[in-house]
Design a protein around this motif. Structure first.
Motif, PDB file in Angstrom:
ATOM      1  N   ASP A   1      65.362  82.988 -32.784  1.00  7.43           N
ATOM      2  CA  ASP A   1      64.703  84.233 -33.209  1.00  7.43           C
ATOM      3  C   ASP A   1      64.813  85.331 -32.156  1.00  7.43           C
ATOM      4  O   ASP A   1      64.979  86.513 -32.491  1.00  7.43           O
ATOM      5  N   ARG A   2      64.734  84.958 -30.895  1.00  3.11           N
ATOM      6  CA  ARG A   2      64.820  85.967 -29.826  1.00  3.11           C
ATOM      7  C   ARG A   2      66.251  86.460 -29.614  1.00  3.11           C
ATOM      8  O   ARG A   2      66.469  87.463 -28.935  1.00  3.11           O
ATOM      9  N   ASN A   3      67.211  85.718 -30.171  1.00  2.00           N
ATOM     10  CA  ASN A   3      68.618  86.102 -30.029  1.00  2.00           C
ATOM     11  C   ASN A   3      69.289  86.188 -31.390  1.00  2.00           C
ATOM     12  O   ASN A   3      70.479  85.888 -31.531  1.00  2.00           O
ATOM     13  N   ILE A   4      68.527  86.633 -32.378  1.00  2.00           N
ATOM     14  CA  ILE A   4      68.995  86.567 -33.752  1.00  2.00           C
ATOM     15  C   ILE A   4      70.270  87.380 -33.983  1.00  2.00           C
ATOM     16  O   ILE A   4      71.077  87.050 -34.875  1.00  2.00           O
ATOM     17  N   LYS A   5      70.504  88.408 -33.176  1.00  2.00           N
ATOM     18  CA  LYS A   5      71.706  89.221 -33.355  1.00  2.00           C
ATOM     19  C   LYS A   5      72.987  88.464 -33.000  1.00  2.00           C
ATOM     20  O   LYS A   5      74.083  88.908 -33.358  1.00  2.00           O
ATOM     21  N   LEU A   6      72.843  87.357 -32.278  1.00  2.00           N
ATOM     22  CA  LEU A   6      74.015  86.554 -31.918  1.00  2.00           C
ATOM     23  C   LEU A   6      74.427  85.618 -33.060  1.00  2.00           C
ATOM     24  O   LEU A   6      75.520  85.043 -33.021  1.00  2.00           O
ATOM     25  N   PHE A   7      73.577  85.462 -34.050  1.00  2.00           N
ATOM     26  CA  PHE A   7      73.800  84.470 -35.099  1.00  2.00           C
ATOM     27  C   PHE A   7      74.086  85.127 -36.451  1.00  2.00           C
ATOM     28  O   PHE A   7      73.789  86.294 -36.669  1.00  2.00           O
ATOM     29  N   GLU A   8      74.659  84.313 -37.339  1.00  2.00           N
ATOM     30  CA  GLU A   8      74.949  84.747 -38.701  1.00  2.00           C
ATOM     31  C   GLU A   8      74.432  83.703 -39.684  1.00  2.00           C
ATOM     32  O   GLU A   8      74.071  82.577 -39.296  1.00  2.00           O
ATOM     33  N   GLU A   9      74.415  84.075 -40.945  1.00  2.00           N
ATOM     34  CA  GLU A   9      74.085  83.123 -42.000  1.00  2.00           C
ATOM     35  C   GLU A   9      75.250  82.143 -42.181  1.00  2.00           C
ATOM     36  O   GLU A   9      76.409  82.502 -41.979  1.00  2.00           O
ATOM     37  N   VAL A  10      74.926  80.921 -42.565  1.00  2.00           N
ATOM     38  CA  VAL A  10      75.956  79.911 -42.821  1.00  2.00           C
ATOM     39  C   VAL A  10      76.565  80.153 -44.199  1.00  2.00           C
ATOM     40  O   VAL A  10      75.847  80.263 -45.199  1.00  2.00           O
ATOM     41  N   SER A  11      77.882  80.234 -44.248  1.00  2.00           N
ATOM     42  CA  SER A  11      78.580  80.493 -45.515  1.00  2.00           C
ATOM     43  C   SER A  11      79.047  79.189 -46.152  1.00  2.00           C
ATOM     44  O   SER A  11      79.023  78.120 -45.537  1.00  2.00           O
ATOM     45  N   THR A  12      79.510  79.299 -47.381  1.00  2.00           N
ATOM     46  CA  THR A  12      80.063  78.138 -48.083  1.00  2.00           C
ATOM     47  C   THR A  12      81.278  77.594 -47.355  1.00  2.00           C
ATOM     48  O   THR A  12      81.484  76.376 -47.256  1.00  2.00           O
ATOM     49  N   GLU A  13      82.089  78.478 -46.804  1.00  2.00           N
ATOM     50  CA  GLU A  13      83.268  78.050 -46.041  1.00  2.00           C
ATOM     51  C   GLU A  13      82.851  77.278 -44.798  1.00  2.00           C
ATOM     52  O   GLU A  13      83.489  76.289 -44.431  1.00  2.00           O
ATOM     53  N   ASP A  14      81.779  77.718 -44.144  1.00  2.00           N
ATOM     54  CA  ASP A  14      81.286  77.013 -42.958  1.00  2.00           C
ATOM     55  C   ASP A  14      80.843  75.594 -43.318  1.00  2.00           C
ATOM     56  O   ASP A  14      81.102  74.644 -42.563  1.00  2.00           O
TER      57      ASP A  14
END
Length: 367
Positions: free
Chosen positions: A176-189
């Motif tokens: 949460d404190r570094n949320i800009k570093l992360f993305e949502e998990v996609s179907t391809e992932d």
């Protein structure tokens, strides 16, 4: 469980952010062949693709040498020296080593918790990472190849980054404190994660059922393998020192030059050393090298009732770092009848000799 994706280009930024949570330790390459967990200043030195470190991560929670208290003989008093442990992060722990820590928890955090171990477990943050097995790995046979818990975050490799499983409230706060570093998990992932796990599962050298192993070890105490391998063994204790679940220690009082003050420390011990079984009166309940060799195999393959697994997590360190070239897996497979010449030409029918008394060195034959 919460899942997020860490893009590959954000990996080093993520490692830098981990330093905000405590001193960062991670695997680094220390020679042509060997890796070890070290404190990280430059995050670009972190090794993401390694098979095993020399020392297991248990060293951060159960140090090889630890001062327990200081004492003064003339005053008959002592002062505890429980360290003010600062928060720290251990990045890059494999699943088998996470299970190793969980096994230590069942020992040192039971109904009588070890406060020295507990304070480090409370201050430590665990970030796991996926791996590909080599010929020494057999964690799949030990059911320790995939950790469901025991970590704050766990990174699984994707072609363009990492699928991250969040395992604890601390893990949630880090994300949460570094949320800009992360993305949502996609179907391809998800597809890539599945393919990686399937590929990883097929990469293990052995695919067999070891559920009856601990019973066969007790039944086959007259097998010639014990004598042959014990003769090769150097009794150096290297297998114990590199094992992620070995937990034996010795305690020694160190007296200062004044003869009045000193301190007590505990340090790792090895069941392969002759002194390990030495008790008062000069008696040794495990006097022979063969008895000590057999005891280790019985200990590592015993059943941990709390976790439902053995005390061996299949990391392969004891074989990889054995100076005598003894293969732990090959010896176990010999007992199970999966190697050539697994059965002796003549099997003794003296059942009373077989059992833990034999492994404890009651017979005491040979060195």
């Amino acid at each position: 469980m919460r899942y997020v994706k860490l893009p590959r280009e954000n990996t080093y930024a993520f490692l830098e952010r981990l330093k905000e949570w405590g001193k960062l330790y991670a695997p680094v390459k220390i020679s042509e062949k060997f890796y070890d967990f070290r404190e990280i200043d430059d995050v670009r030195k972190v090794e993401f693709h390694y098979n095993r470190t020399i020392m297991p991560p248990k060293k951060f929670f159960f140090p090889p040498r630890e001062k327990l208290f200081e004492f003064t003989v003339s005053r008959a008093e002592y002062r505890e020296t429980l360290e003010d442990v600062e928060p720290f992060v251990v990045f890059g722990i494999h699943s088998c080593d996470i299970f190793g820590l969980k096994i230590l928890d069942t020992v040192y955090l039971d109904e009588f918790p070890d406060k020295y171990y507990r304070v480090r477990r409370e201050k430590g943050i665990i970030v796991g990472i996926s791996c590909m097995p080599d010929e020494y790995c057999f964690c799949n046979l030990r059911e320790t190849d995939f950790a469901d818990d025991g970590f704050d975050l766990f990174l699984h490799e994707l072609p363009d980054g990492w699928l991250v499983r969040v395992g604890t409230p601390t893990g949630h706060r880090i994300v949460d404190r570094n949320i800009k570093l992360f993305e949502e998990v996609s179907t391809e992932d998800i597809c890539n994660f599945r393919e990686f796990e399937n590929k990883r599962s097929k990469a293990f050298k052995y695919h067999e059922d070891w559920s009856n192993l601990r019973y066969l070890l007790e039944l086959e105490m007259e097998h010639p393998m014990w004598e042959e391998q014990a003769d090769i063994c150097l009794a150096c204790g290297n297998c114990n020192l590199t094992c992620p679940t070995c937990r034996c220690y010795e305690v020694q009082d160190i007296v200062n030059l004044d003869g009045d003050t000193g301190y007590r420390e505990r340090r790792w011990d090895s069941c392969q050393l002759r002194s390990h079984g030495l008790v008062a009166g000069g008696h040794n309940f495990r006097p022979t090298k063969k008895a000590r060799f057999m005891n280790r195999y019985l200990c590592k393959n015993a059943y941990n009732e709390k976790l439902g697994i053995s005390y061996c997590v299949g990391c392969g360190r004891c074989t990889y770092f054995c100076p005598a070239g003894i293969s732990f897996v090959r010896n176990l497979r010999t007992i199970m009848g999966l190697e050539e010449k697994s059965c002796p030409p003549e099997v003794s029918d003296e059942i009373p000799k077989r059992g833990f008394a034999y492994a404890a060195g009651v017979r005491g034959d040979g060195l």
